[in-house]
Write a protein that holds these residues in place. Sequence first.
Motif, short mmCIF file in Angstrom:
data_model
loop_
_atom_site.label_atom_id
_atom_site.label_comp_id
_atom_site.label_asym_id
_atom_site.label_seq_id
_atom_site.Cartn_x
_atom_site.Cartn_y
_atom_site.Cartn_z
N SER A 1 0.82 -1.21 0.00
CA SER A 1 0.00 0.00 0.00
C SER A 1 0.85 1.25 0.00
CB SER A 1 -0.93 -0.01 1.22
OG SER A 1 -1.80 -1.11 1.21
N VAL A 2 1.91 1.24 0.80
CA VAL A 2 2.82 2.39 0.83
C VAL A 2 3.44 2.62 -0.55
CG1 VAL A 2 4.98 3.29 1.79
CG2 VAL A 2 3.30 2.17 3.29
N CYS A 3 3.85 1.54 -1.20
CA CYS A 3 4.41 1.67 -2.56
C CYS A 3 3.36 2.18 -3.54
CB CYS A 3 4.95 0.31 -3.03
SG CYS A 3 6.38 -0.29 -2.13
N GLY A 4 2.12 1.70 -3.39
CA GLY A 4 1.06 2.14 -4.28
C GLY A 4 0.73 3.61 -4.10
N VAL A 5 0.63 4.04 -2.85
CA VAL A 5 0.25 5.43 -2.57
C VAL A 5 1.36 6.41 -2.96
CG1 VAL A 5 -0.29 7.04 -0.70
CG2 VAL A 5 -1.39 4.79 -0.75
N THR A 6 2.60 6.03 -2.71
CA THR A 6 3.71 6.99 -2.91
C THR A 6 4.38 6.91 -4.27
OG1 THR A 6 5.27 5.40 -1.93
CG2 THR A 6 4.20 6.97 -0.44
N ILE A 7 4.26 5.77 -4.96
CA ILE A 7 5.00 5.62 -6.22
C ILE A 7 4.08 5.26 -7.39
CG2 ILE A 7 6.85 4.36 -7.40
CD1 ILE A 7 8.12 3.84 -4.68
N ILE A 8 3.38 4.13 -7.31
CA ILE A 8 2.66 3.61 -8.47
C ILE A 8 1.53 4.54 -8.89
CG2 ILE A 8 1.37 1.66 -9.40
CD1 ILE A 8 2.82 -0.13 -7.41
N SER A 9 0.65 4.87 -7.94
CA SER A 9 -0.51 5.69 -8.30
C SER A 9 -0.15 7.11 -8.73
CB SER A 9 -1.50 5.72 -7.13
OG SER A 9 -2.14 4.46 -7.00
N PRO A 10 0.79 7.79 -8.06
CA PRO A 10 1.17 9.12 -8.57
C PRO A 10 1.74 9.08 -9.99
CG PRO A 10 1.86 8.89 -6.30
CD PRO A 10 1.38 7.54 -6.72
N ILE A 11 2.55 8.06 -10.30
CA ILE A 11 3.09 7.95 -11.67
C ILE A 11 1.96 7.68 -12.65
CG2 ILE A 11 4.54 6.55 -13.17
CD1 ILE A 11 6.45 6.17 -10.85
N ARG A 12 1.05 6.78 -12.31
CA ARG A 12 -0.08 6.49 -13.19
C ARG A 12 -0.95 7.72 -13.37
NH1 ARG A 12 -1.79 1.48 -11.45
NH2 ARG A 12 -2.52 2.50 -9.56
N LEU A 13 -1.16 8.46 -12.31
CA LEU A 13 -1.97 9.68 -12.38
C LEU A 13 -1.30 10.71 -13.29
CD1 LEU A 13 -4.38 11.33 -11.27
CD2 LEU A 13 -2.85 12.11 -9.45
N TYR A 14 0.01 10.80 -13.22
CA TYR A 14 0.74 11.79 -14.03
C TYR A 14 0.60 11.49 -15.52
CZ TYR A 14 4.62 14.51 -15.88
OH TYR A 14 5.39 15.38 -16.61
N TYR A 15 0.66 10.22 -15.88
CA TYR A 15 0.65 9.85 -17.29
C TYR A 15 -0.74 9.59 -17.85
CZ TYR A 15 5.73 9.45 -17.49
OH TYR A 15 7.07 9.73 -17.48
N THR A 16 -1.70 9.20 -17.01
CA THR A 16 -3.02 8.79 -17.54
C THR A 16 -4.18 9.57 -16.96
OG1 THR A 16 -3.41 7.09 -15.84
CG2 THR A 16 -2.11 6.44 -17.76
N GLY A 17 -3.98 10.28 -15.85
CA GLY A 17 -5.10 10.94 -15.20
C GLY A 17 -5.93 10.00 -14.35
N LYS A 18 -5.46 8.78 -14.16
CA LYS A 18 -6.17 7.78 -13.35
C LYS A 18 -5.33 7.44 -12.14
CE LYS A 18 -8.21 5.60 -17.45
NZ LYS A 18 -8.34 4.34 -18.21
N TYR A 19 -5.92 7.58 -10.97
CA TYR A 19 -5.20 7.22 -9.75
C TYR A 19 -5.07 5.70 -9.64
CZ TYR A 19 -3.63 7.39 -4.93
OH TYR A 19 -2.89 7.26 -3.79
N ASP A 20 -6.14 5.00 -10.00
CA ASP A 20 -6.11 3.55 -10.12
C ASP A 20 -6.42 3.17 -11.55
OD1 ASP A 20 -5.41 3.12 -7.54
OD2 ASP A 20 -7.34 2.33 -6.88
N GLN A 21 -6.08 1.95 -11.93
CA GLN A 21 -6.30 1.52 -13.31
C GLN A 21 -7.77 1.55 -13.69
OE1 GLN A 21 -3.75 0.65 -15.28
NE2 GLN A 21 -4.95 0.14 -17.09
#
Length: 818
Positions: free
Chosen positions: A105-125
């Motif tokens: 969860s920490v990895c998702g909140v701090t790394i995966i979701s922000p990167i996805r949000l930056y490139y796609t506008g989606k916090y989750d897939q």
Amino acid sequence: MGHEDQPYNPQEPSARVLSTQIIIASALGVMALFSFCLLRFKWPKLYAARRARRKGLPQLANSLFGWMLSLYNISEDEILEHAGLDAFVFLGFFKTAIKLLFICSVCGVTIISPIRLYYTGKYDQDDDKFVGQLWKRYLGYVGDDGVSDHEPEDFMNYLWVYVIFTYIFTMLTAYLMLKQTNKVVRIRQEYLGRQSSITDRTIRLSGIPRDMRTDTALKEHIESLGIGTVRSIKICRNWANLDRLFDERDKVIQKLERAWCEYLGPTWSKSPENGLSLINNESSQPSEISLDEAEETAGLLSSNGAVQLGYSRRSYSRPKEKLGLFGWFGKEVDVIDRYTYRLEVLDEEIRTIRLEEEFEALGTAFVTMDSVASAQMAAQAVLDPRPHKILADTAPAPHDVIWRNLYMSTKERFIRTYSITLIIAILSVAMVVPVTSVASFLRIESIRKVWPELADLLERSPWASTLVTGILPPFLFTLLNFLMPYVYVYLSYAQGSVSHGEVELSVISKNFFYVFFNMFVVFTVASSYWSFLKDTTKLAYELAEKLREFSLFYVDLIILQGIGMYPFRLLQFGSVLRFPLFAIHCKSPRDYRELYKPAIFNYGIHLPQPILILIIALLYSVISTKILTFGTLYFMFGYFTYKYQLMYSMVHPQHSTGRAWPLIVRRVCFGLVLFHLAMAGILALQKAYILSTMLAPLPLTIFIYWYNFEHSYVPLLYFIALRAIETMPEDGSAIEDANTEEDEDDEEDVSFSADRVVSRVRSQSRTLDEQRERNLTYINPNMTCPLDGPWIGVDGDDVILANSEGTRRRRMRLEEWE
């Protein structure tokens, strides 16, 4: 949510669905938790049932919510000491899952979701525009339409994150599971290696040839193998006729006790201190009656068989019944006289059978060796060169044996095993219909095919759509998941296992298959089920697409199960509802004692669903941070709920010594392979074929990991290593010096140590398993149990028994209630 020219689509992840589910689950959870905090003071015999049966349990705070801190402070030492190895393994799985999902969860909140949000506008897939539009106001990550302004090449660079964290989460899961496996193995070996109960020194032999089915012949054969000295042998015999008489005797006793209660009136009362006590009908007040006083005032039978309790102004009459059909016709007789005579006849038959009948020797025997080492060598060895002959295995605990299943022949057990397997297969196929029906509520398109008017209503009303497509399916899913495990418990008992522990492990396997196949695979692919059967080549793509599509449902399910339902488990609604329903039919003291027995904790019912939730969280770990977060909360709530129940309110009499852990690890490994396949499919859907193929080494790695677990760790989870066994007298006197040294080091080293736990337990009494097995032997209890008369009262831990000579007291044993 929707516009006039664009109908509301509930299949899009909606903040309203998520927030509504959180509100509903939180309301249910808070209400249940507050109710429990109040009721645990009002009904201590229900919510702290083990306190009267297990001395030395950690004291919980008496404040309304202070017990939570006390429960949190209970260490693994105390869990192992008071709840046993099975509880230690079960709760250890929850702690491992909490660590794993928290880090993810920490990895998702701090790394995966922000990167996805930056490139796609989606916090989750699974998110569409909602989160992107929310974040763009503050961070400016996306364009005005909520869609990324980045080029496709940038988007492909973003997908590298999926590959990297698929590797990271796989390695993290494997590491934490291996770390917990090493801990379970170490604790199990130290714990079992230091105790010397009858179970640890006994092996179960099956397939014994007819010429060896005597104590002398079998003993000579075992000792000739050079694996140790045989202390005792109990050859199982066909006691079916004796069991039949005891079944009839139990029915007669029940009818006779109820007849006495109808004749004497209330001979008991509920007492806060002693539970049920004898009372005097004239004063209707509880009375503490000594043995001499009871025999003087209530111990004589009159000439017609009535017990005189010392009061003469009794207005009750002796019950009568007719011998004809349903008691409506025929000759009228005295009920007490009739069943007293029948009980005496049965007792005489039982005594005669015990003394005179030669029971047929069967091909199974329990052989108790002189040491634990000898028993372990025998259990791990091949004793006979012929197949299916003299097969050795570790023995279940004496109180755990299902004696009636030992009478089955190999042929009958074979038929039962495969018949039950066929029934389960048919049941699994049949359950596809209700599961797909529940799944159809998730999509308006599916509802329209069955009920067009309802579909039109849902399209016009966002709140109705939220309720029907977002809230209702998880509730129906939970209901189905609650009922079916009990069906598998019944089927597992019918399969012919020789112990309750084996039945419980079998239920874990069957129940997990059900929740995984019917409640995950079928549910997830329900809308495309028949298309899958027509074209299986599209399975990987369709499964990946369905995982993304159903992510909101699984978020809602985890929220409901974790936040909403776990506090209700503390309330033990089954036991609470049993009181008014069964109390109506309670008439005798035995009935009321049965009513107050603590609930049985069955790992087969409680374990499979958390394993499935962990697998689901792993499947979504890279594409949905919401599922990771609420999955962590699910296991946190579950850990504290089950910790309380196993320590205080429920009993687990089975003796499987932590053998559920291999079942857990195997299913987590299976879940990791599914995780890899799902991520490969998701990347392929994004046209990232090269990245998808880069995940190919992971399944192979997990299979190697799995093989290593089976080869190197599973034997240590089934047997006791000879090096771990310590030679010591059964009274435990040899470790007194070790206890002294351990106590001196307690202040410096507070880390978990089974050596310290077992030493402390031995210095005080015995381990939990040894306490349960004291004075027990491997023989059918119907061969040795006393032929007591009916209970006419209970005084604390004593029962008042009536028979032809008068009344007497007998101290109840702990095993009779657990």
